[in-house]
Design a protein around this motif. Structure first.
Motif, short mmCIF file in Angstrom:
data_model
loop_
_atom_site.label_atom_id
_atom_site.label_comp_id
_atom_site.label_asym_id
_atom_site.label_seq_id
_atom_site.Cartn_x
_atom_site.Cartn_y
_atom_site.Cartn_z
N ARG A 73 0.84 -1.20 0.00
CA ARG A 73 0.00 0.00 0.00
C ARG A 73 0.87 1.24 0.00
O ARG A 73 2.04 1.21 0.40
CB ARG A 73 -0.91 0.02 1.24
N PHE A 74 0.26 2.32 -0.42
CA PHE A 74 0.87 3.64 -0.42
C PHE A 74 -0.05 4.56 0.38
O PHE A 74 -1.17 4.81 -0.04
CB PHE A 74 1.04 4.16 -1.85
N LEU A 75 0.43 5.03 1.53
CA LEU A 75 -0.38 5.84 2.44
C LEU A 75 0.14 7.27 2.46
O LEU A 75 1.35 7.48 2.63
CB LEU A 75 -0.33 5.24 3.85
N ALA A 76 -0.75 8.23 2.29
CA ALA A 76 -0.34 9.64 2.27
C ALA A 76 0.33 10.02 3.58
O ALA A 76 -0.12 9.66 4.67
CB ALA A 76 -1.54 10.53 2.01
N GLU A 77 1.44 10.74 3.47
CA GLU A 77 2.22 11.24 4.61
C GLU A 77 2.36 12.75 4.47
O GLU A 77 1.98 13.33 3.46
CB GLU A 77 3.62 10.61 4.60
N ASN A 78 2.98 13.37 5.47
CA ASN A 78 3.30 14.79 5.37
C ASN A 78 4.37 14.98 4.29
O ASN A 78 5.27 14.14 4.16
CB ASN A 78 3.83 15.32 6.70
N PRO A 79 4.29 16.06 3.53
CA PRO A 79 5.29 16.30 2.49
C PRO A 79 6.71 16.37 3.07
O PRO A 79 6.90 16.80 4.20
CB PRO A 79 4.89 17.66 1.90
N THR A 95 4.42 12.96 -0.39
CA THR A 95 5.12 11.81 0.17
C THR A 95 4.12 10.73 0.53
O THR A 95 3.05 11.01 1.06
CB THR A 95 5.92 12.24 1.42
N TYR A 96 4.51 9.50 0.25
CA TYR A 96 3.67 8.35 0.57
C TYR A 96 4.49 7.32 1.32
O TYR A 96 5.62 7.02 0.95
CB TYR A 96 3.11 7.69 -0.71
N GLN A 97 3.89 6.81 2.40
CA GLN A 97 4.50 5.72 3.12
C GLN A 97 4.28 4.45 2.29
O GLN A 97 3.16 4.15 1.88
CB GLN A 97 3.87 5.55 4.50
N PHE A 98 5.35 3.74 2.04
CA PHE A 98 5.30 2.48 1.33
C PHE A 98 5.22 1.38 2.39
O PHE A 98 6.05 1.31 3.29
CB PHE A 98 6.56 2.32 0.48
#
Length: 163
Positions: free
Chosen positions: A37-43, A49-52
């Protein structure tokens, strides 16, 4: 959810990859289900930026399967083909095996990824008594590469400095 081309992924993948449960899932020849999954993170550095996250859904012990790393990097390649974002990778620490996960992922990355295409930065720190391992992956064509790596490096220093 980050949308990737399943057609392009499955054209290269040793296992069939499906879109499910907010990510991309595949089942190994031993029947073990994995999800990426790719989870939205703070830029970071002004870049999206996406958490992998790669998770073994079935809690079954299994032997080494090189196809898992192959699929992981097929999906990462597709991510960077579609997007000029940053990937942030945290190692799960719930079972205190985060150091091993970090070594494995870095080894996978060094083996599978084109070093001229990507910049990877890693750090680790003890936070509230727990060791965390973090990495960012940025494609070198990203126009914000310097700002991204500077931001990550500054954060890494802040995490590792003792108060």
């Amino acid at each position: 959810m980050i949308k990737l081309s399943l057609e392009r992924i499955n054209a290269k993948s040793p296992y069939e990859v499906k879109e499910a449960n907010g990510g991309y899932e595949f089942r190994t020849e031993n029947g073990i289900l994995y999800r990426i999954r790719f989870l939205a993170e703070n830029p970071i550095g002004g870049c999206d930026t996406y958490q992998f996250a790669i998770s073994k859904i079935d809690n079954i012990r299994s032997s080494y399967d090189p196809n898992i790393s192959a699929i992981t990097f097929i999906i990462l390649d597709e991510f960077f083909t579609e997007y000029e974002n940053v990937l942030l990778y945290y190692c799960d620490s719930s079972d205190h095996r985060e150091a091993g996960r970090n070594r494995l992922f870095i080894r996978w990355f060094e083996t599978a990824a084109n070093p001229n295409r990507f910049t990877i930065r890693t750090t680790h720190a003890k936070v509230e008594g727990q060791m965390i391992y973090v990495a960012i992956i940025v494609e070198n064509r990203n126009s914000l590469l310097q700002a991204i790596t500077d931001d990550f490096d500054a954060t890494a220093v802040a995490l590792t400095e003792k108060p």
